[in-house]
Write a protein that holds these residues in place. Sequence first.
Motif, PDB file in Angstrom:
ATOM      1  N   UNK A  77      78.508 -17.743  95.151  1.00 30.14           N
ATOM      2  CA  UNK A  77      79.354 -17.542  96.328  1.00 30.14           C
ATOM      3  C   UNK A  77      78.955 -16.276  97.079  1.00 30.14           C
ATOM      4  N   UNK A  78      78.577 -15.243  96.360  1.00 32.52           N
ATOM      5  CA  UNK A  78      78.121 -14.021  97.022  1.00 32.52           C
ATOM      6  C   UNK A  78      76.852 -14.288  97.833  1.00 32.52           C
ATOM      7  N   UNK A  79      75.957 -15.112  97.301  1.00 31.56           N
ATOM      8  CA  UNK A  79      74.754 -15.478  98.056  1.00 31.56           C
ATOM      9  C   UNK A  79      75.129 -16.212  99.341  1.00 31.56           C
ATOM     10  N   UNK A  80      76.132 -17.073  99.258  1.00 33.15           N
ATOM     11  CA  UNK A  80      76.592 -17.769 100.458  1.00 33.15           C
ATOM     12  C   UNK A  80      77.189 -16.790 101.467  1.00 33.15           C
ATOM     13  N   UNK A  83      74.564 -15.177 103.527  1.00 31.65           N
ATOM     14  CA  UNK A  83      74.061 -16.067 104.588  1.00 31.65           C
ATOM     15  C   UNK A  83      75.058 -16.172 105.735  1.00 31.65           C
ATOM     16  N   UNK A  84      76.338 -16.272 105.406  1.00 35.26           N
ATOM     17  CA  UNK A  84      77.360 -16.396 106.446  1.00 35.26           C
ATOM     18  C   UNK A  84      77.421 -15.142 107.320  1.00 35.26           C
ATOM     19  N   UNK A  85      77.370 -13.975 106.691  1.00 34.41           N
ATOM     20  CA  UNK A  85      77.463 -12.734 107.468  1.00 34.41           C
ATOM     21  C   UNK A  85      76.230 -12.531 108.344  1.00 34.41           C
ATOM     22  N   UNK A  86      75.091 -12.899 107.835  1.00 35.49           N
ATOM     23  CA  UNK A  86      73.885 -12.807 108.657  1.00 35.49           C
ATOM     24  C   UNK A  86      73.961 -13.766 109.834  1.00 35.49           C
ATOM     25  N   UNK A  87      74.510 -14.942 109.594  1.00 36.64           N
ATOM     26  CA  UNK A  87      74.671 -15.907 110.685  1.00 36.64           C
ATOM     27  C   UNK A  87      75.635 -15.380 111.737  1.00 36.64           C
ATOM     28  N   UNK A  88      76.577 -14.523 111.320  1.00 45.07           N
ATOM     29  CA  UNK A  88      77.547 -13.938 112.252  1.00 45.07           C
ATOM     30  C   UNK A  88      76.972 -12.755 113.020  1.00 45.07           C
ATOM     31  N   UNK A  89      75.706 -12.402 112.741  1.00 45.83           N
ATOM     32  CA  UNK A  89      75.043 -11.358 113.504  1.00 45.83           C
ATOM     33  C   UNK A  89      74.881 -10.027 112.798  1.00 45.83           C
ATOM     34  N   UNK A  91      73.126  -7.401 110.477  1.00 42.79           N
ATOM     35  CA  UNK A  91      71.806  -7.128 109.920  1.00 42.79           C
ATOM     36  C   UNK A  91      72.038  -6.574 108.515  1.00 42.79           C
ATOM     37  N   UNK A  92      72.154  -7.484 107.557  1.00 43.11           N
ATOM     38  CA  UNK A  92      72.559  -7.150 106.198  1.00 43.11           C
ATOM     39  C   UNK A  92      71.348  -7.145 105.275  1.00 43.11           C
ATOM     40  N   UNK A  93      71.104  -5.987 104.676  1.00 44.01           N
ATOM     41  CA  UNK A  93      70.004  -5.834 103.731  1.00 44.01           C
ATOM     42  C   UNK A  93      70.554  -5.888 102.308  1.00 44.01           C
ATOM     43  N   UNK A  94      69.996  -6.759 101.489  1.00 41.09           N
ATOM     44  CA  UNK A  94      70.406  -6.827 100.092  1.00 41.09           C
ATOM     45  C   UNK A  94      69.293  -6.374  99.148  1.00 41.09           C
ATOM     46  N   UNK A  95      68.080  -6.337  99.667  1.00 41.57           N
ATOM     47  CA  UNK A  95      66.936  -5.823  98.903  1.00 41.57           C
ATOM     48  C   UNK A  95      66.022  -5.065  99.847  1.00 41.57           C
ATOM     49  N   UNK A  96      65.254  -4.163  99.312  1.00 43.33           N
ATOM     50  CA  UNK A  96      64.383  -3.340 100.132  1.00 43.33           C
ATOM     51  C   UNK A  96      63.406  -4.227 100.893  1.00 43.33           C
ATOM     52  N   UNK A  97      63.374  -4.005 102.203  1.00 44.92           N
ATOM     53  CA  UNK A  97      62.531  -4.823 103.054  1.00 44.92           C
ATOM     54  C   UNK A  97      63.101  -6.199 103.315  1.00 44.92           C
ATOM     55  N   UNK A  98      64.297  -6.470 102.745  1.00 44.58           N
ATOM     56  CA  UNK A  98      64.915  -7.796 102.821  1.00 44.58           C
ATOM     57  C   UNK A  98      63.963  -8.897 102.371  1.00 44.58           C
ATOM     58  N   UNK A  99      63.137  -8.547 101.381  1.00 42.17           N
ATOM     59  CA  UNK A  99      62.231  -9.530 100.790  1.00 42.17           C
ATOM     60  C   UNK A  99      62.837 -10.032  99.484  1.00 42.17           C
ATOM     61  N   UNK A 100      62.596 -11.288  99.178  1.00 39.60           N
ATOM     62  CA  UNK A 100      63.139 -11.858  97.942  1.00 39.60           C
ATOM     63  C   UNK A 100      62.643 -11.104  96.712  1.00 39.60           C
ATOM     64  N   UNK A 101      61.414 -10.557  96.821  1.00 36.69           N
ATOM     65  CA  UNK A 101      60.847  -9.827  95.683  1.00 36.69           C
ATOM     66  C   UNK A 101      61.073  -8.315  95.803  1.00 36.69           C
TER      67      UNK A 101
END
Length: 255
Positions: A77-80, A83-89, A91-101
């Motif tokens: 649910x946190x992953x969802x 996605x929802x907050x990013x869709x709302x505009x 600019x949310x960073x969850x990892x450095x560089x916003x890269x999956x790795x």
Amino acid sequence: MLDFNKRPSMVERINAAVDAALEAERAATPPRDYLGASRLGHACERALQFEFAGAPKDEGQNFSGRSLRIFATGHQLEDLAIRWLRAAGLDLYTRKGNRADGEQFGFSVAGGRIRGHVDGIVAEAPAALGLRTPALWECKTMNAKNWRETVAKGVTVAKPVYAAQIALYQAYMEATVPGICANPALFTAINKDTAELHHELVPFDADLAQRMSDRGVRILRATDAGELLPRIAANRDFFECRFCPWAERCWSLPA
């Protein structure tokens, strides 16, 4: 000869196999060797000391497969929510560089023995949303009862453990994200029963962050010295004690 013994149904057999696999996976996961900032707001310092020292939980007190499934659902649910907050505009960073790795944002102090990993950092947001950035983002999932209480009272009153976590994250992330203390954190709570969302701005509480930091140091020093910190209550029937996974161990030891 008739056999009147109840046999597990297919549903029960499958669920038992799932839970056994999850419990085995959990048992194989190395325990934390540090104090997590997400836990420092817990009411009882002795319980935190047991947790940090890796003291075995009382018999039957390890997480069940069902509990592990609940935790996993919360993570999804946190992953969802991201996605929802990013869709709302946002600019949310969850990892450095916003890269999956990329590495998760976080901090490490006291020689790595106190650590925290933040859910995210809001770098920018549409002006209409009224957010100042950069801002810490913390997300929790809750059942309907806890969610309604949090909406009604605010996270600081309803969930002081979360409030302590937020304050510590804001304090210790300031060094790597300048300005994160000056701006209120964005706290998101997801109602797991209805998918309702609650968002709340949480101003930085420097006093709370200092108290929790001091608590962490106190736990480390007591553990290093082999000293047992006081338990939270004088009576085993106290609410926190009744649900503590170290209650048997705790009440068999000196006050």
